[in-house]
Design a protein around this motif. Structure first.
Motif, mmCIF file in Angstrom:
data_model
loop_
_atom_site.group_PDB
_atom_site.id
_atom_site.type_symbol
_atom_site.label_atom_id
_atom_site.label_comp_id
_atom_site.label_asym_id
_atom_site.label_seq_id
_atom_site.Cartn_x
_atom_site.Cartn_y
_atom_site.Cartn_z
ATOM 1 N N LYS A 146 -4.886 0.055 -1.034
ATOM 2 C CA LYS A 146 -3.429 0.132 -1.139
ATOM 3 C C LYS A 146 -2.899 -1.138 -1.779
ATOM 4 C CE LYS A 146 0.509 2.259 -0.163
ATOM 5 N NZ LYS A 146 0.851 3.583 -0.730
ATOM 6 N N LEU A 147 -1.887 -0.998 -2.632
ATOM 7 C CA LEU A 147 -1.188 -2.114 -3.275
ATOM 8 C C LEU A 147 0.301 -1.973 -3.022
ATOM 9 C CD1 LEU A 147 -3.075 -2.188 -6.693
ATOM 10 C CD2 LEU A 147 -3.118 -4.006 -4.993
ATOM 11 N N CYS A 148 0.951 -3.092 -2.667
ATOM 12 C CA CYS A 148 2.388 -3.098 -2.416
ATOM 13 C C CYS A 148 2.994 -4.333 -3.047
ATOM 14 C CB CYS A 148 2.701 -3.091 -0.920
ATOM 15 S SG CYS A 148 2.234 -1.575 -0.065
ATOM 16 N N ALA A 150 3.695 -15.443 -2.969
ATOM 17 C CA ALA A 150 3.060 -14.140 -3.147
ATOM 18 C C ALA A 150 4.109 -13.065 -3.402
ATOM 19 C CB ALA A 150 2.238 -13.782 -1.913
ATOM 20 N N ASN A 151 3.800 -12.174 -4.336
ATOM 21 C CA ASN A 151 4.654 -11.013 -4.596
ATOM 22 C C ASN A 151 3.872 -9.714 -4.634
ATOM 23 O OD1 ASN A 151 3.292 -11.459 -6.998
ATOM 24 N ND2 ASN A 151 5.052 -10.970 -8.291
ATOM 25 N N LEU A 152 2.574 -9.760 -4.300
ATOM 26 C CA LEU A 152 1.724 -8.569 -4.282
ATOM 27 C C LEU A 152 0.788 -8.660 -3.084
ATOM 28 C CD1 LEU A 152 0.655 -5.955 -5.692
ATOM 29 C CD2 LEU A 152 -0.990 -7.419 -6.880
ATOM 30 N N VAL A 153 0.660 -7.536 -2.363
ATOM 31 C CA VAL A 153 -0.237 -7.459 -1.211
ATOM 32 C C VAL A 153 -1.232 -6.337 -1.461
ATOM 33 C CG1 VAL A 153 -0.402 -7.290 1.302
ATOM 34 C CG2 VAL A 153 1.688 -8.153 0.266
ATOM 35 N N SER A 154 -2.497 -6.607 -1.144
ATOM 36 C CA SER A 154 -3.548 -5.602 -1.265
ATOM 37 C C SER A 154 -4.326 -5.531 0.045
ATOM 38 C CB SER A 154 -4.508 -5.931 -2.418
ATOM 39 O OG SER A 154 -5.245 -7.112 -2.133
ATOM 40 N N CYS A 155 -4.907 -4.373 0.311
ATOM 41 C CA CYS A 155 -5.727 -4.213 1.501
ATOM 42 C C CYS A 155 -6.809 -3.197 1.205
ATOM 43 C CB CYS A 155 -4.886 -3.764 2.697
ATOM 44 S SG CYS A 155 -4.380 -2.040 2.634
ATOM 45 N N GLY A 156 -7.802 -3.150 2.094
ATOM 46 C CA GLY A 156 -8.851 -2.175 1.872
ATOM 47 C C GLY A 156 -10.077 -2.428 2.683
ATOM 48 N N VAL A 179 -6.621 -8.185 4.316
ATOM 49 C CA VAL A 179 -5.323 -8.129 3.648
ATOM 50 C C VAL A 179 -5.204 -9.384 2.792
ATOM 51 C CG1 VAL A 179 -2.825 -8.124 3.928
ATOM 52 C CG2 VAL A 179 -4.243 -6.768 5.466
ATOM 53 N N ARG A 180 -4.821 -9.219 1.522
ATOM 54 C CA ARG A 180 -4.761 -10.342 0.596
ATOM 55 C C ARG A 180 -3.377 -10.414 -0.039
ATOM 56 N NH1 ARG A 180 -10.058 -8.203 -0.067
ATOM 57 N NH2 ARG A 180 -11.662 -9.775 0.417
ATOM 58 N N PHE A 181 -2.879 -11.640 -0.205
ATOM 59 C CA PHE A 181 -1.590 -11.914 -0.833
ATOM 60 C C PHE A 181 -1.843 -12.602 -2.172
ATOM 61 C CE2 PHE A 181 -0.361 -11.005 3.387
ATOM 62 C CZ PHE A 181 0.998 -10.714 3.394
ATOM 63 N N TRP A 182 -1.192 -12.067 -3.239
ATOM 64 C CA TRP A 182 -1.423 -12.533 -4.608
ATOM 65 C C TRP A 182 -0.117 -13.007 -5.223
ATOM 66 C CZ3 TRP A 182 -6.548 -12.028 -6.369
ATOM 67 C CH2 TRP A 182 -7.369 -11.175 -5.630
ATOM 68 N N THR A 233 4.974 -1.740 3.678
ATOM 69 C CA THR A 233 5.973 -2.743 4.040
ATOM 70 C C THR A 233 7.355 -2.098 4.035
ATOM 71 O OG1 THR A 233 6.359 -3.454 1.755
ATOM 72 C CG2 THR A 233 4.606 -4.576 2.973
ATOM 73 N N ASP A 234 8.298 -2.743 4.720
ATOM 74 C CA ASP A 234 9.673 -2.258 4.662
ATOM 75 C C ASP A 234 10.323 -2.713 3.361
ATOM 76 O OD1 ASP A 234 11.639 -4.808 6.092
ATOM 77 O OD2 ASP A 234 9.501 -4.930 5.726
ATOM 78 N N LYS A 235 11.488 -2.217 3.052
ATOM 79 C CA LYS A 235 12.133 -2.506 1.770
ATOM 80 C C LYS A 235 12.495 -3.970 1.611
ATOM 81 C CE LYS A 235 14.016 2.115 0.926
ATOM 82 N NZ LYS A 235 15.226 2.932 0.678
ATOM 83 N N LEU A 236 12.800 -4.651 2.707
ATOM 84 C CA LEU A 236 13.180 -6.065 2.638
ATOM 85 C C LEU A 236 11.988 -6.981 2.851
ATOM 86 C CD1 LEU A 236 16.582 -5.980 4.547
ATOM 87 C CD2 LEU A 236 16.144 -5.826 2.101
ATOM 88 N N ASN A 237 10.790 -6.402 2.949
ATOM 89 C CA ASN A 237 9.556 -7.180 3.061
ATOM 90 C C ASN A 237 9.568 -8.154 4.221
ATOM 91 O OD1 ASN A 237 9.731 -7.379 -0.519
ATOM 92 N ND2 ASN A 237 8.699 -5.822 0.705
#
Length: 997
Positions: free
Chosen positions: A666-668, A682-688, A693-696, A720-724
């Motif tokens: 998943k990417l958010c 960070a403006n991108l989160v990935s998991c798997g 969980v990684r912040f990029w 994530t929620d809309k307001l992160n």
């Protein structure tokens, strides 16, 4: 009624009237109608429960240590343990988790163990003892509370025949009253009634040793003669030498029409006493006197008996007290249902077995019946419809001679089946036993429509359901959307007026919310595909999930029903299958693959420009660039293979992840973080894979943080929620965790962060893999929606809120259930303005106002700190912080434009910014120069007066006239009928007068 309601016929309403008017009074009122509806709904609910087919786990063979045939399985309610006993006298003790704790030998002092067999075992729950019957014609009583290993406390010997079946009952209101019943090989049925069981089962003989550990021997002849005042004997012999073998369980309830006590005995295995009937039910394999009912009248000491004659006899039976039915396992392959008071013929016959039925047992709660036959086939029957609703073939070894024991623990949903010395377990799945099911099959995806305020879910059975978020009520269901193919994912368009469903049949369908399919997108694959995500953009629809390429459908082609995919201009840039994607306006697209690579794309040109990986980074060459490419090292392992062009990308060898530990599930994008280009972070989160969980930072192409959210559970998903403010993660075991990421990775750092953010909540709403996560806001409250492979959809809040399940019987009300306070709008605006001061300086004319606002906010913080417990690492409570800062996104556009343009060095730093030319003077329009001409009021025209209707009081006082309410045609018809009646009556009178003259 037909004209008022708009549907139905007069006959149908007549039938409904007759059903409601049970007493045939000729009228119905609201009480009668309400009673009818309640009864009908209750009947429907009972019918639905009865037709639910239980779901079972795989058949499991327990690791027993018995060397001979297992004779009995019992459950000890006092200690939550199971006991198994075999013919050679080995007693197995099992924990509630079905782990074998201990195996002990049960011996008798009369003869050595090798010279006798154990025939039966019962538990005496009220006195914490067990009774074991032996072929030495004796019954031994063992104490479970003794410090020794089951010492023999009583030994009942001198029986006339070998007891082969036993059962025990005690009065829950008076535990002193209890009955031990048993049957022997001579055809006799015996019952020992204890009157002081808590004190002593038997009286100690005069002069006997008072040692508590010594075994007390009781002779059967002494019991018959009445020497023991604390117990007495009941017995009969109607079966004339046939073996007594099996009877009802200890939880059997009394017949309803008789007010005494009952002993239930079967000539094929065991004996049971029932508390409210003074009767004995026994049976045999003979075709005469197959089932015998014997009861004792109060004024007589002897038993009165009646019998059933069943051809070829029976092996076993069971009794259902609520249905007042006896089920018999027939040697002739039939299962018969009998009314105990109708001995002539059965009330029902269940056909379906192809071999002799050797065991039956009722599933009391659902009013179903289990039966097991000699060909090792288990069937489950619906009693009301007398139909077989489930058939299970048990994989036991092929042998001619075997003994089978059948025991169903209804309270725990466990079915034990023994095959000689083997013990098999069929455990009922929990979702079919206790959990509420939102779908009939495993759920694959869940969405939320903010326009309709509805939750949309799909399952592997190609069904889509719509639910109200505020009550949990199902309002719509679409079945067979893709035939029998599984719906793997769904998506909504930007306006949330169209639903897109992706299936394993290789198609994506576009639906409206009325269930009409407008388009079918063909991904162009032969055979099954696994569509993992559908990404709906402004001009294109991207479909990914089963290969390294991106399938694209362009909006200009949506003028036809069947739409074919087009070529993605950027080609193939991944080394493994693409699993997910995310989009950040205006043009940033990222895709993640199974090997852990994240490719950054320009969605406008459809070209890739960078690859991120936890171990490395590399720069890609776009089609418009001509310079050489550089391989950037920024991770734990470094690679120095330059890539000249896209053609050599696939040939380049990097360290790949063959086990999927780095797979990107998943990417958010953190869209609420607007200033990442200025401040970093960070403006991108990935998991798997592996629960990471990684912040990029996609601007600086850097991995800022990684942590293990779920250890040892395999791949995870997130949202994530809309307001992160919060990050929600779910794993394969059904666990859901909520993390506060509001202050996490806001700035760039040279070293990678491995500390996890603050964990707000961790709980397990599901029993199986969480397949999808979604968030929504309702009445100012953040809700988390999760779906699972356990066929359930749950919704809850951020804090310690209750977990509701869609499909549960009782509907909820979200506003009453959540404990979160509503947002304070004024406080949030002040907070947003305070943050604006920290980032961008504002003009001097606003400084005094903002300074005072900041001081007032800080004073409010201090006041809150003194009245509530706050974590040391946080400024304020996490839940309160969400509500106070919920509108940050909508207020960030109020900043001064002059200061923003002075600091513009982000994505538009290459634009030339200069002073705008002055605009020429604009002439005033005509409507400003002559407003009277354009805005002169027109004279108001006189309108006819509306007649004033009389008041209600005047109308009520007026004389009632029939002409005011009836149509003219009816009045004319009635007037003509009266006139005709008067004329005919006059003629009749004239004829009578003529006759008299």
């Amino acid at each position: 009624m037909t004209e008022v309601v708009g549907w139905g016929t007069e006959e149908q309403y007549g039938e409904l009237f007759d059903k409601v008017d049970v007493a045939q009074d000729g009228f119905i009122n609201w009480d009668k109608l309400a009673s009818f509806l309640l009864l009908a709904l209750n009947e429907k609910d009972e019918r639905a429960k009865a037709t639910v087919v239980p779901q079972w786990k795989d058949l499991e063979f327990l690791p027993v240590k018995h060397k001979d045939t297992i004779q009995k399985v019992v459950f000890l309610k006092s200690s939550n343990r199971y006991l198994t006993i075999s013919k050679e006298g080995s007693l197995g003790i099992w924990g509630e988790n079905l782990k074998l704790q201990e195996t002990l030998p049960i011996t008798s002092d009369a003869t050595k163990l090798k010279h006798l067999w154990v025939t039966s075992l019962v538990s005496l729950e009220n006195v914490n003892k067990i009774a074991v019957a032996f072929t030495s014609k004796e019954i031994c009583f063992y104490d479970l509370l003794s410090k020794e290993e089951f010492p023999c406390q009583y030994k009942l010997q001198g029986l006339k025949g070998t007891p082969i079946c036993m059962d025990y009952w005690y009065d829950p209101l008076d535990a002193n009253e209890s009955i031990l019943s048993f049957g022997d090989v001579t055809g006799k049925v015996h019952a020992v009634a204890f009157t002081a069981a808590l004190i002593s089962l038997f009286e100690r003989p005069t002069g006997a040793c008072e040692d508590d550990e010594a075994t007390m021997t009781i002779n059967w002849v002494d019991l018959l003669s009445g020497c023991h005042k604390c117990c007495h004997i009941l017995e009969h012999k109607l079966h004339r030498g046939d073996w007594v073998r099996q009877g009802l369980g200890e939880d059997a309830k009394p017949f309803e029409l008789i007010t005494e006590s009952l002993i239930v005995v079967l000539m094929n295995g065991a004996v049971t006493y029932n508390a409210s009937l003074d009767a004995i039910i026994s049976s045999t394999t003979s075709n005469t006197n197959t089932v015998v009912l014997a009861w004792r009248e109060k004024s007589k000491k002897h038993l009165t008996m009646t019998s059933f004659n069943i051809a070829q006899g029976i092996h076993a039976f069971d009794y259902h007290s609520q249905l007042n039915l006896i089920a018999t396992a027939g040697i002739d392959n039939k299962v018969c249902l009998w009314n105990p008071y109708v001995v002539s013929k059965p009330v029902g016959v269940l056909w379906g077995h192809s071999a002799s039925v050797i065991a039956v047992q009722f599933f009391s709660e659902r009013k179903q019946l289990f039966s097991f036959s000699k060909d090792k086939v288990l069937r489950l029957w619906d009693i009301q419809h007398q139909l077989s609703i489930q058939r299970i073939a048990c994989p036991f070894p092929q042998t001619q001679e075997f003994k089978c024991l059948f025991h169903f623990d209804e309270a725990r949903g466990r079915l034990f089946i023994s095959f000689n010395n083997q013990l098999a377990l069929l455990a009922m799945k929990r979702e079919a036993w206790t959990r509420v099911r939102s779908h009939e099959k495993a759920i694959t995806c869940v969405l939320y429509s903010s326009v309709l305020k509805q939750v949309i879910s799909s399952d592997v059975g190609s069904t889509v359901s719509f639910w109200m978020i505020d009550t949990g009520q199902k309002i719509k269901q679409l079945t067979g959307c893709h035939g029998n193919a599984e719906i793997s994912t769904m998506a909504l368009d930007a306006n949330e007026t169209r639903l897109l469903t992706g299936s394993t049949d290789g198609s994506v369908k576009v639906w409206d919310f009325n269930g009409y399919c407008h388009h079918t997108l063909n991904v162009g694959q032969d055979g099954a595909v696994d569509i993992s995500q559908i990404l709906v953009l402004k001009k294109t629809i991207l479909v990914i999930g089963w290969e390294r390429a991106i399938m694209v459908f362009r909006r200009q082609n949506f003028n036809q029903f069947f739409i074919q995919s087009e070529e993605w201009k950027g080609g193939i840039q991944h080394q493994d299958d693409i699993l997910c994607a995310a989009f950040l306006p205006p043009q940033t697209l990222v895709t993640g693959s199974y090997d852990g690579e994240i490719v950054l794309w320009n969605n406008s040109t459809e070209n890739a420009h960078h690859v991120l990986h936890p171990d490395y980074q590399r720069l890609l060459k776009s089609q418009s660039d001509t310079g050489s490419l550089k391989l950037l090292s920024a991770g734990r392992s470094q690679s120095t293979h330059p890539i000249a062009d896209q053609a050599t990308l696939g040939a380049c060898t990097f360290k790949t992840d063959t086990e999927g530990k780095n797979a990107v599930m998943k990417l958010c994008f953190l869209e609420a973080r607007k200033n990442v280009a200025l401040t970093g972070g960070a403006n991108l989160v990935s998991c798997g894979g592996s629960g990471y969980v990684r912040f990029w930072d996609t601007v600086k192409k850097q991995l800022l943080a990684e942590f293990v959210a779920h250890g040892g559970t395999g791949p995870i998903i997130m949202c994530t929620d809309k307001l992160n403010r919060y990050l929600m993660t779910g794993d394969l075991d059904g666990w859901l965790k909520i993390w506060n990421i509001e202050e996490y990775c806001l700035n760039s750092s040279k070293s990678k962060i491995t500390q996890a953010p603050v964990l707000v909540r961790s709980f397990q709403p599901h029993e199986d893999r969480i397949s999808s996560l979604e968030t929504c806001e309702l009445s100012g409250r953040l809700l988390i929606i999760s779906s699972s492979a356990d066929c359930s959809i749950c919704v809850t809040g951020v804090g310690d809120s209750p977990v509701w399940t869609f499909g549960q019987a009782k509907h909820w009300h979200i506003e009453n259930g959540l404990s979160f306070p509503k947002r304070d709008t004024n406080l949030m605006e002040n907070k947003v303005q305070e943050e604006s001061v920290r980032v961008i300086p504002l003009p001097a004319k606003k400084e005094s106002y903002l300074v005072s606002t900041e001081h007032s906010l800080l004073s409010k913080k201090n006041k809150d700190t003194s009245t509530c417990n706050v974590r040391p690492s946080a400024d304020i409570n996490l839940v309160m912080k969400y509500w106070e800062r919920n509108t940050c996104e909508t207020n960030t556009h109020k900043l001064d434009h002059t200061e923003i343009t002075q600091r513009s060095f982000s994505a538009f730093r290459s634009l030339r910014i200069g002073t705008l030319q002055e605009l020429p003077e604009v002439n005033k329009p005509a409507f400003l120069l002559d407003p009277e001409k354009y805005f002169r009021e027109e004279p108001v025209e006189e309108q006819p007066e509306i007649p004033v209707l009389p008041s209600l009081s005047e109308t009520l006082k007026a004389v009632f006239e029939e002409k005011n309410i009836l149509p003219k045609e009816i009045l004319d018809r009635e007037r003509k009928a009266k006139q005709l009646f008067q004329e005919t009556s006059c003629e009749v009178k004239m004829k009578r007068n003529k006759k008299q003259l």
